[in-house]
Every structure is written in structure tokens, then in C-alpha cells.
Design an enzyme around this catalytic site. Structure first.
Site, PDB file in Angstrom:
ATOM      1  N   GLU A 100      14.318   1.072 -36.930  1.00 19.53           N
ATOM      2  CA  GLU A 100      13.064   1.821 -36.923  1.00 19.53           C
ATOM      3  C   GLU A 100      13.370   3.235 -37.398  1.00 19.53           C
ATOM      4  OE1 GLU A 100      11.621   1.379 -32.854  1.00 19.53           O
ATOM      5  OE2 GLU A 100      10.534  -0.423 -33.425  1.00 19.53           O
ATOM      6  N   GLU A 129      24.671  -1.551 -18.723  1.00 19.09           N
ATOM      7  CA  GLU A 129      23.893  -0.329 -18.857  1.00 19.09           C
ATOM      8  C   GLU A 129      23.486   0.170 -17.463  1.00 19.09           C
ATOM      9  OE1 GLU A 129      20.195  -1.151 -20.853  1.00 19.09           O
ATOM     10  OE2 GLU A 129      20.355   0.636 -22.083  1.00 19.09           O
ATOM     11  N   CYS A 139      18.255   4.579 -23.959  1.00 21.04           N
ATOM     12  CA  CYS A 139      19.090   3.513 -24.534  1.00 21.04           C
ATOM     13  C   CYS A 139      20.325   4.073 -25.249  1.00 21.04           C
ATOM     14  CB  CYS A 139      18.271   2.661 -25.482  1.00 21.04           C
ATOM     15  SG  CYS A 139      17.440   3.653 -26.723  1.00 21.04           S
ATOM     16  N   SER A 164      14.840  -4.353 -22.713  1.00 25.15           N
ATOM     17  CA  SER A 164      16.166  -4.823 -22.300  1.00 25.15           C
ATOM     18  C   SER A 164      16.652  -5.982 -23.187  1.00 25.15           C
ATOM     19  CB  SER A 164      16.104  -5.290 -20.846  1.00 25.15           C
ATOM     20  OG  SER A 164      15.176  -6.343 -20.740  1.00 25.15           O
ATOM     21  N   TRP A 169       9.101   1.694 -20.641  1.00 29.90           N
ATOM     22  CA  TRP A 169       8.549   2.847 -19.917  1.00 29.90           C
ATOM     23  C   TRP A 169       9.331   4.134 -20.164  1.00 29.90           C
ATOM     24  CZ3 TRP A 169      12.624   4.574 -17.222  1.00 29.90           C
ATOM     25  CH2 TRP A 169      13.607   3.643 -16.872  1.00 29.90           C
ATOM     26  N   ASN A 170      10.550   4.045 -20.701  1.00 35.04           N
ATOM     27  CA  ASN A 170      11.370   5.273 -20.718  1.00 35.04           C
ATOM     28  C   ASN A 170      10.916   6.297 -21.758  1.00 35.04           C
ATOM     29  OD1 ASN A 170      12.402   3.679 -22.787  1.00 35.04           O
ATOM     30  ND2 ASN A 170      14.528   4.249 -22.408  1.00 35.04           N
ATOM     31  N   GLU A 219      14.796  -3.692 -30.531  1.00 36.43           N
ATOM     32  CA  GLU A 219      15.536  -2.472 -30.172  1.00 36.43           C
ATOM     33  C   GLU A 219      15.901  -2.643 -28.706  1.00 36.43           C
ATOM     34  OE1 GLU A 219      16.414   0.035 -32.030  1.00 36.43           O
ATOM     35  OE2 GLU A 219      15.172  -0.184 -33.822  1.00 36.43           O
ATOM     36  N   LEU A 220      17.164  -2.969 -28.436  1.00 31.78           N
ATOM     37  CA  LEU A 220      17.526  -3.412 -27.077  1.00 31.78           C
ATOM     38  C   LEU A 220      18.445  -2.407 -26.367  1.00 31.78           C
ATOM     39  CD1 LEU A 220      18.033  -7.158 -28.062  1.00 31.78           C
ATOM     40  CD2 LEU A 220      15.936  -6.009 -27.324  1.00 31.78           C
ATOM     41  N   LYS A 260       1.450  -3.894 -26.243  1.00 28.06           N
ATOM     42  CA  LYS A 260       1.557  -4.090 -24.791  1.00 28.06           C
ATOM     43  C   LYS A 260       2.568  -3.085 -24.247  1.00 28.06           C
ATOM     44  CE  LYS A 260       3.960  -5.952 -21.674  1.00 28.06           C
ATOM     45  NZ  LYS A 260       3.762  -4.990 -20.591  1.00 28.06           N
ATOM     46  N   PRO A 261       2.097  -1.993 -23.632  1.00 27.35           N
ATOM     47  CA  PRO A 261       3.040  -1.017 -23.072  1.00 27.35           C
ATOM     48  C   PRO A 261       3.602  -1.512 -21.739  1.00 27.35           C
ATOM     49  CG  PRO A 261       0.782  -0.317 -22.642  1.00 27.35           C
ATOM     50  CD  PRO A 261       0.688  -1.622 -23.399  1.00 27.35           C
ATOM     51  N   ALA A 262       4.609  -0.828 -21.227  1.00 27.35           N
ATOM     52  CA  ALA A 262       5.216  -1.212 -19.943  1.00 27.35           C
ATOM     53  C   ALA A 262       4.234  -0.968 -18.803  1.00 27.35           C
ATOM     54  CB  ALA A 262       6.487  -0.400 -19.714  1.00 27.35           C
TER      55      ALA A 262
HETATM   56  P1  NAP Z   1      12.147  -4.513 -20.104  1.00 32.01           P
HETATM   57  O1  NAP Z   1      12.140  -4.889 -18.689  1.00 32.01           O
HETATM   58  O2  NAP Z   1      12.793  -5.409 -21.078  1.00 32.01           O
HETATM   59  O3  NAP Z   1      10.624  -4.255 -20.497  1.00 32.01           O
HETATM   60  C1  NAP Z   1      10.254  -3.831 -21.778  1.00 32.01           C
HETATM   61  C2  NAP Z   1       8.876  -4.356 -22.099  1.00 32.01           C
HETATM   62  O4  NAP Z   1       8.926  -5.780 -22.140  1.00 32.01           O
HETATM   63  C3  NAP Z   1       7.825  -3.996 -21.053  1.00 32.01           C
HETATM   64  O5  NAP Z   1       6.596  -3.765 -21.682  1.00 32.01           O
HETATM   65  C4  NAP Z   1       7.766  -5.258 -20.211  1.00 32.01           C
HETATM   66  O6  NAP Z   1       6.549  -5.442 -19.543  1.00 32.01           O
HETATM   67  C5  NAP Z   1       7.921  -6.299 -21.312  1.00 32.01           C
HETATM   68  N1  NAP Z   1       8.294  -7.619 -20.800  1.00 32.01           N
HETATM   69  C6  NAP Z   1       9.036  -7.935 -19.729  1.00 32.01           C
HETATM   70  N2  NAP Z   1       9.108  -9.283 -19.578  1.00 32.01           N
HETATM   71  C7  NAP Z   1       8.391  -9.823 -20.597  1.00 32.01           C
HETATM   72  C8  NAP Z   1       8.048 -11.147 -20.991  1.00 32.01           C
HETATM   73  N3  NAP Z   1       8.478 -12.207 -20.301  1.00 32.01           N
HETATM   74  N4  NAP Z   1       7.284 -11.334 -22.090  1.00 32.01           N
HETATM   75  C9  NAP Z   1       6.830 -10.278 -22.784  1.00 32.01           C
HETATM   76  N5  NAP Z   1       7.098  -8.997 -22.452  1.00 32.01           N
HETATM   77  C10 NAP Z   1       7.864  -8.765 -21.382  1.00 32.01           C
HETATM   78  O7  NAP Z   1      12.832  -3.094 -20.332  1.00 32.01           O
HETATM   79  P2  NAP Z   1      12.535  -1.731 -19.581  1.00 32.01           P
HETATM   80  O8  NAP Z   1      13.228  -1.757 -18.288  1.00 32.01           O
HETATM   81  O9  NAP Z   1      11.076  -1.419 -19.610  1.00 32.01           O
HETATM   82  O10 NAP Z   1      13.209  -0.683 -20.585  1.00 32.01           O
HETATM   83  C11 NAP Z   1      14.529  -0.319 -20.494  1.00 32.01           C
HETATM   84  C12 NAP Z   1      15.363  -1.035 -21.535  1.00 32.01           C
HETATM   85  O11 NAP Z   1      14.860  -0.708 -22.829  1.00 32.01           O
HETATM   86  C13 NAP Z   1      16.794  -0.595 -21.523  1.00 32.01           C
HETATM   87  O12 NAP Z   1      17.632  -1.714 -21.666  1.00 32.01           O
HETATM   88  C14 NAP Z   1      16.902   0.309 -22.749  1.00 32.01           C
HETATM   89  O13 NAP Z   1      18.194   0.417 -23.261  1.00 32.01           O
HETATM   90  C15 NAP Z   1      15.947  -0.350 -23.683  1.00 32.01           C
HETATM   91  N6  NAP Z   1      15.503   0.595 -24.719  1.00 32.01           N
HETATM   92  C16 NAP Z   1      15.965   0.416 -25.990  1.00 32.01           C
HETATM   93  C17 NAP Z   1      15.602   1.308 -26.988  1.00 32.01           C
HETATM   94  C18 NAP Z   1      16.099   1.124 -28.389  1.00 32.01           C
HETATM   95  O14 NAP Z   1      15.522   1.741 -29.291  1.00 32.01           O
HETATM   96  N7  NAP Z   1      17.104   0.307 -28.620  1.00 32.01           N
HETATM   97  C19 NAP Z   1      14.751   2.371 -26.686  1.00 32.01           C
HETATM   98  C20 NAP Z   1      14.293   2.531 -25.371  1.00 32.01           C
HETATM   99  C21 NAP Z   1      14.675   1.615 -24.388  1.00 32.01           C
HETATM  100  P3  NAP Z   1       6.369  -4.978 -18.007  1.00 32.01           P
HETATM  101  O15 NAP Z   1       6.611  -3.528 -17.979  1.00 32.01           O
HETATM  102  O16 NAP Z   1       4.954  -5.322 -17.744  1.00 32.01           O
HETATM  103  O17 NAP Z   1       7.362  -5.760 -17.205  1.00 32.01           O
END
Ligand code: NAP
Length: 481
Positions: A461, A384, A282, A227, A149-150, A248-249, A173-175
């Protein structure tokens, strides 16, 4: 209030069960709209549609794929204001930042429209005069893309663009907090004439969508931003069908300021690296290491800047920082600050937040916060935070700064500020991070490789690197007379 549908095989549709979920405005918890929630049936339809579209899309000349993408790029720019407003409404970031993100999102579409034409193979001299060696690059096939979502626009196009440029259909699949930005973006892909099945949009319960995509052997690649915990789980679940995987975590970026740095520059760049998107980035600075002799001056300059930050709804004039995404995010920030204070950290500014509206899940703000006298055992120095809090630790020598900075399981971005070229190069080479900002607090850009070491991910990426992970390498050994 808006209501949006799923996009499957070129059509906008509700789910068979009629289920929807709510999207809230993080600025005050008000209801933005309802989004159709996909079930297993819709996921299977999207996979079948992608599988059907795969061959024709891959067989198109790269110039033709690029021409669809250029049209899409143009439409994104023409509609940037609408997408930016949608983003501020469902994600909370200030409108100017949202507009910047939409332009960045469009730049990925343009970049990969060009890159599609440069998927070169190779010929290799053989060891026999009766043989020829040809190496081809071909699309990996149906791709699942899961985004956070960020950055609800740029993470979508940073994945879809290289995939479709390479010839792979994508199921996105977006957030759940930010599906409407994705809807706007995909509506424009549809308008650009991108054929049915090449892009699909599924929103809804992450486990059902994720598991169905992961279990299906027709899905050959998963590309994920989010995450580290979810990334690890997706990696494990991909093993059964041996999918290609890009991750990308999370990050925990160190920001090192040496005593020979240009202090004004180090402070200015830090404002972006910490305050942008309310610290929910991130590559946001999570730990600041400042050399002992300049600590006082640096903290003084920084606290002045932090206390002047204007915070509020992203639509208000002159706002620099919006709300946190939700109540859970607020709790995490508060927990990190309280843990640090209980272990001896000192608060310089901030340290508290407030709530707007009647909804307990959204409407949360946290003041820009500086903590000093922090130590490595505090949660904030290990996990984080994803909020506008800056913990500062002093160091004495270059070796100590490097040791502290590298003491993390994350390895995404890092920053170094020094006016010494030799030190800058030395430290950049020794930092165990995929990205180093040397006197630069904003290194992310379309043409450069973005990604992390260690538990921050797999693959890159952006730039010409970004398309490689959507390509298989095929070697053709040719015997001739
Ligand atoms: P998240 O909780 O891991 O969610 C990311 C995506 O994964 C969402 O679309 C979420 O869906 C989905 N998801 C969650 N559980 C899942 C499952 N069991 N199976 C399949 N998909 C699933 O992360 P977030 O809180 O949205 O984003 C923040 C994190 O992203 C931070 O850790 C940040 O550092 C990281 N990030 C990394 C980068 C990079 O380029 N390295 C860039 C931006 C953000 P739902 O929304 O429906 O739960």
C-alpha cells in the site's frame, strides 16, 4: 453518548434487527457510544449498492473521480480536530498523535486523487505488421476493506483512496473498538458528494460480515489489515471465488544497533518506533539487538528515557503514551514479560501496569518496560507483543545480527543503526523485510510502498504501488489491414 448508523447505498441506517454494540473508552472503560451492528441483510444491500454504482463510477473520467477526492481531502483537513478527538476517545492514543494520524489519513486521499490520473496502459510492438498490442488497466470491481483499531483513520483511507481512485466501489468494515473514526471519515466522503454505493460502511459481527462478503462472487477484491491469523483465514475463504487479495499483517520488527551508530540518534528514533501508540503498531520495534561493546551505554541512555515517559489519558497535557486498547492486550503484554522473566531475562525498568475505572475490559496501562539478557526461545522474541515492552539481546558480529534479525516468520519492518555507509547498505540488502529504516525509526509515509515479506502480508500500500492491486490488466490484440 453517541449513537451511529451504518452507511449503505448513500443512506445512514440502522440494521433491520435493531442490534447495536458498545464502544468503550480505553482510558477508563467509560461508554463512548453505541454503533449499529450489520447483519447479513445489510451486507447484501451494500454489495448490491456497490455493484450498481460500479460501472458509472469506473466510467467517470479520472479527473472527475479525483475532484470528488480532493473535496473529501479538504473536508478531512477542515475537520481534523473532531476526528482526532474521536480517535483519542475510542482508541486511546495521545491527542497530538491522533492529529498526526488524521493528517496522514488525509494525505492518502490527496495522493490517490492525483494517482487516479496516472493509471497508464501500454502499447507493445507486435511481431507482425498486421497486429497491434494494447494493454489497458481497468478497475477490479467491488472491493471489501477490513481495517484494525490501531490506526482507525489512516488504515481506512490507505485502502479506500486507491480503490476509488482506480474506479472500484468499496465496502468498509472497521474494527469493533473504533467504528466512530470511520463514521466521521465516511460522513465527510458523503458531504464531498461521492455518489451513493461508491463507499459503504458496515460495522458489527466480523464473521457474519466477513463471510457474507467473502462468499459473494460480486465482491472481486479483499484488502485487509490486521493480524496474521485472521489474514490467513480470509485468504483461505477467498479461494472459492478466487478474489484478488491484499494483506497487511503482523510484524516483529528487529532494531539493530551497531557499535559505530550515533547512539543519541538510535535512542531518539527508538522512542517513536517503540512508544508511539503504546507500542501497538505493526512496525513497532519488537526486538532490539545491540552490539556487545555498547550495550551498557545504550541501555543506560534508553532506561532514562523510558522512565521519564508521561503516561495517562490521551487528552491530558504533555502525555506521551496512552492506555492499551483493552484487557486482552494487557494480558498478552503481561504474559510476554512474565514468560521472559521466568526464562532468565532481567528487568531494567517497568514490568508492571495498572487499571483505571470500573470496567474489566478497558482502562489498562502498562509502564514502558526494558528487558535484557533475553534469548530467542522467549515468547517475546517470537510473537508480536503489541505493547510498550522492549527486549534487548546483545550480538557480536554483523553476521550474527543478521541471523538473529531474520529468524522470524514475520517480515514487515526492520531497523539498522550504523554510521558506516557500506555496512548500512550491506545489512539493508540482506534483511528479509519489506521495509528497512536505515538510521530512521519512522519510515511509513504516503509516497512509499508499505508491506511485508513472509507471513507479514501480500502486496503493497502507498505510493504509485498502492493503486496497482485495484487494477486488472487487459490485453487487446488488434488485427489491422
Ligand atoms: P484483527 O483481530 O485481525 O482484526 C482486524 C480486523 O479484522 C478487524 O476489523 C476485525 O473485526 C476483523 N476480523 C476479525 N475476525 C474476522 C473474521 N472472521 N472475518 C472478517 N473480519 C474479521 O487485528 P487487530 O487486533 O484489530 O489489529 C492488530 C493487528 O493488525 C496486529 O497484528 C498488527 O500488526 C496488524 N496491523 C498490520 C498493519 C500493516 O500494515 N501490516 C497495520 C496495522 C496493524 P473486529 O474488530 O470486529 O473483531
Amino acid at each position: 453518548m453517541r449513537t451511529e448508523k451504518l452507511y449503505i447505498n448513500g443512506e445512514w441506517k440502522d440494521s433491520a434487527t435493531g442490534e447495536t454494540f458498545q464502544v468503550l473508552n480505553p482510558a477508563d472503560g467509560s461508554l463512548v457510544g453505541k454503533m449499529a451492528a450489520a447483519g447479513k441483510e445489510e451486507v447484501l444491500q451494500a454489495i448490491a449498492g456497490a455493484e450498481q454504482a460500479k460501472e458509472e463510477w469506473a466510467n467517470l473520467p479520472a479527473q472527475v473521480r479525483a475532484s470528488y477526492m480532493k473535496k473529501w481531502h479538504q473536508l478531512l483537513l477542515e475537520n481534523e480536530e473532531t476526528i482526532a478527538r474521536t480517535m483519542t476517545t475510542e482508541q486511546g492514543k495521545p491527542l497530538a498523535e491522533a492529529l498526526g494520524e488524521v493528517r496522514a489519513a488525509a494525505s492518502f486521499v490527496e495522493w490517490y486523487a492525483e494517482e487516479a490520473k496516472r493509471v497508464y496502459g501500454e502499447t507493445i510492438p507486435a511481431s507482425s505488421s498486421r497486429k497491434r498490442i494494447m494493454v489497458l488497466k481497468q478497475p477490479v470491481g467491488v472491493t471489501a476493506a477490513i481495517t484494525p483499531w490501531n490506526f482507525p483513520a489512516s488504515m481506512v483511507t490507505r485502502k479506500i483512496s486507491p480503490a476509488i481512485a482506480a474506479g472500484c466501489p468499496v465496502i468498509l468494515k472497521p474494527a469493533e473498538q473504533t467504528p466512530f473514526c470511520a463514521v466521521e471519515i465516511i460522513k465527510l466522503a458523503h458531504k464531498a458528494g461521492i455518489p451513493k454505493g461508491v463507499i459503504s460502511l458496515l460495522a458489527g459481527p466480523p464473521e457474519i460480515i466477513g463471510d457474507t462478503l467473502l462468499e459473494d462472487s460480486r465482491v472481486r477484491k479483499i484488502t485487509f489489515t490486521g493480524s496474521t491469523d485472521v489474514g490467513k483465514m480470509l485468504m483461505k475463504k477467498s479461494a472459492d471465488t478466487v478474489k484478488h487479495i491484499s494483506l497487511e499483517l503482523g510484524g516483529h520488527a528487529p532494531y539493530i544497533v551497531f557499535d559505530d551508530a550515533n547512539l543519541d540518534k538510535a535512542v531518539n528514533e527508538l522512542m517513536g518506533a517503540k512508544i508511539r501508540n503504546c507500542g501497538q503498531v505493526c512496525i513497532a520495534t519488537n526486538r532490539l539487538y545491540v552490539q556487545e561493546s555498547i550495550e551498557k551505554a545504550f541501555v543506560q541512555k534508553l532506561s532514562q528515557e523510558f522512565s521519564n515517559i508521561k503516561m495517562g489519558s490521551g487528552f491530558e497535557e504533555g502525555i506521551q503514551m496512552g492506555p492499551l486498547i483493552d484487557g486482552k492486550a494487557y494480558q498478552k503484554v503481561q504474559e510476554h514479560v512474565e514468560d521472559a522473566l521466568s526464562k532468565g531475562a532481567k528487568l531494567i525498568t517497568g514490568g508492571e501496569g495498572f487499571h483505571k475505572g470500573d470496567h474489566d475490559q478497558a482502562g489498562y496501562y502498562y509502564k514502558p518496560t526494558i528487558l535484557v539478557d533475553v534469548t530467542a526461545d522467549m515468547k517475546i522474541m517470537k510473537e508480536e507483543t503489541f505493547g510498550p515492552v522492549l527486549p534487548i539481546q546483545r550480538f557480536t558480529t554483523e553476521e550474527e545480527a543478521l541471523r538473529l534479525a531474520n529468524n522470524s516468520q514475520f517480515g514487515l519492518a526492520s531497523y539498522v543503526f550504523t554510521e558506516s555507509l557500506s555496512r548500512g547498505i550491506r545489512v539493508s540488502e540482506k534483511l528479509e523485510y519489506g521495509i528497512v529504516g536505515l538510521n530512521d525509526g519512522g519510515p511509513a509515509t504516503v509516497q512509499a510502498p508499505f508491506g511485508g515479506f513472509k507471513e507479514s502480508g501480500l502486496g503493497r500500500e502507498g505510493g504509485h504501488f498502492g493503486i496497482e492491486s485495484f487494477l486488472e490488466i487487459k490485453y487487446v490484440s488488434i488485427g489491422i489491414k
